[in-house]
Design a protein around this motif. Structure first.
Motif, PDB file in Angstrom:
ATOM      1  N   VAL A  41       0.831  -1.211   0.000  1.00  0.00           N
ATOM      2  CA  VAL A  41       0.000   0.000   0.000  1.00  0.00           C
ATOM      3  C   VAL A  41       0.864   1.259   0.000  1.00  0.00           C
ATOM      4  N   LYS A  44       2.605   2.008  -3.450  1.00  0.00           N
ATOM      5  CA  LYS A  44       1.801   2.262  -4.650  1.00  0.00           C
ATOM      6  C   LYS A  44       2.090   3.661  -5.183  1.00  0.00           C
ATOM      7  N   ARG A 108      -3.065  -9.781   0.502  1.00  0.00           N
ATOM      8  CA  ARG A 108      -3.939  -9.137  -0.476  1.00  0.00           C
ATOM      9  C   ARG A 108      -5.254  -8.684   0.166  1.00  0.00           C
ATOM     10  N   LEU A 109      -5.776  -9.465   1.098  1.00  0.00           N
ATOM     11  CA  LEU A 109      -7.002  -9.075   1.790  1.00  0.00           C
ATOM     12  C   LEU A 109      -6.788  -7.798   2.603  1.00  0.00           C
ATOM     13  N   GLU A 111      -4.324  -5.632   2.203  1.00  0.00           N
ATOM     14  CA  GLU A 111      -4.008  -4.550   1.268  1.00  0.00           C
ATOM     15  C   GLU A 111      -5.289  -3.905   0.737  1.00  0.00           C
ATOM     16  N   SER A 112      -6.236  -4.738   0.337  1.00  0.00           N
ATOM     17  CA  SER A 112      -7.504  -4.233  -0.175  1.00  0.00           C
ATOM     18  C   SER A 112      -8.233  -3.408   0.891  1.00  0.00           C
ATOM     19  N   SER A 113      -8.221  -3.889   2.123  1.00  0.00           N
ATOM     20  CA  SER A 113      -8.878  -3.164   3.222  1.00  0.00           C
ATOM     21  C   SER A 113      -8.227  -1.809   3.464  1.00  0.00           C
ATOM     22  N   TYR A 115      -6.428  -0.073   1.356  1.00  0.00           N
ATOM     23  CA  TYR A 115      -6.527   0.799   0.185  1.00  0.00           C
ATOM     24  C   TYR A 115      -7.908   1.453   0.091  1.00  0.00           C
ATOM     25  N   GLU A 116      -8.896   0.871   0.771  1.00  0.00           N
ATOM     26  CA  GLU A 116     -10.247   1.419   0.739  1.00  0.00           C
ATOM     27  C   GLU A 116     -10.451   2.574   1.725  1.00  0.00           C
ATOM     28  N   SER A 147     -12.883  -4.219   8.280  1.00  0.00           N
ATOM     29  CA  SER A 147     -12.703  -4.943   7.024  1.00  0.00           C
ATOM     30  C   SER A 147     -11.585  -5.984   7.138  1.00  0.00           C
TER      31      SER A 147
END
Length: 217
Positions: A41, A44, A108-109, A111-113, A115-116, A147
């Motif tokens: 994250v 990026k 990845r889970l 990271e997605s949390s 990034y949101e 999350s």
């Protein structure tokens, strides 16, 4: 084998082995996955410390391990497992491929949390002079925590599935009972009992995860 023999002889040690593999793997993989997610994250293009090279290389490594079918990963890692655990058989040895298989998924889970998280909150923290470390842990992680809990609940359920597959190579647990005493011995009762137990365990974990999510939310 009748139900009483199954419950008294096979089920207790198998449950202990499954819980041991699942929760030790979850703890180690979550720690590794958390730090991998933070790096992904932060590096990026719109992150706190953009670094396309680090982000790309780490992303490729994570995706490579995620794409490995778990059964192949277990076999491929036998030499490394023997080096680390001293053996390639048993529930402790299974922790090595289980962790390697689960950590990228959890990364990845998380990271997605992360990034949101609302970018406005991050910009506001910057304007107040917060350091990158403070932004990561006091803003991003704090906001993403519900999350993340959902993601780790999903990961635990997936790891239970991994432990069942690990049972095929002598790791023990419910998967080993289902294969050795059910499938290989043509005992459908053992197969049915074991599947029901796995379903119950998954349901309990999902309910606990949902309750924790609501409490944090």
């Amino acid at each position: 084998m009748n139900f009483n023999e199954y419950v008294s002889t096979l089920l207790p040690p198998a449950l202990v082995q499954t819980f041991y593999m699942t929760f030790v793997t979850t703890i180690i993989a979550s720690i590794l996955g958390f730090f991998i997610a933070i790096v992904l994250v932060v590096t990026k293009d719109d992150g706190l410390k953009p670094n396309r090279t680090v982000n790309t290389v780490l992303g490729v490594i994570v995706n490579a391990f995620r794409s490995f079918p778990f059964m192949i990963l277990i076999v491929a890692m036998i030499p490394i497992t023997r080096l680390i655990a001293g053996t390639s058989i048993g529930e402790t040895a299974a922790l090595v491929p289980l962790t390697v298989g689960a950590a990228p998924f959890i990364a990845r889970l998380i990271e997605s949390s992360l990034y949101e998280v609302d970018k406005g909150l991050i910009e506001a923290a910057k304007s107040f002079g917060a350091t990158n470390t403070q932004i990561i842990f006091k803003v991003m992680v704090k906001e993403a925590l519900p999350s993340i809990v959902n993601g780790i609940t999903l990961a635990i359920i997936s790891i239970i599935g991994y432990t069942a597959m690990a049972g095929a190579v002598g790791a023990g647990g419910l998967g080993n009972v289902a294969l050795q005493y059910g499938y290989s011995s043509f005992d459908k009762n053992v197969m049915i009992f074991t599947v029901i137990v796995i379903i119950i365990v998954v349901q309990i974990i999902q309910v606990l995860g949902d309750l924790l999510y609501k409490k944090i939310k």
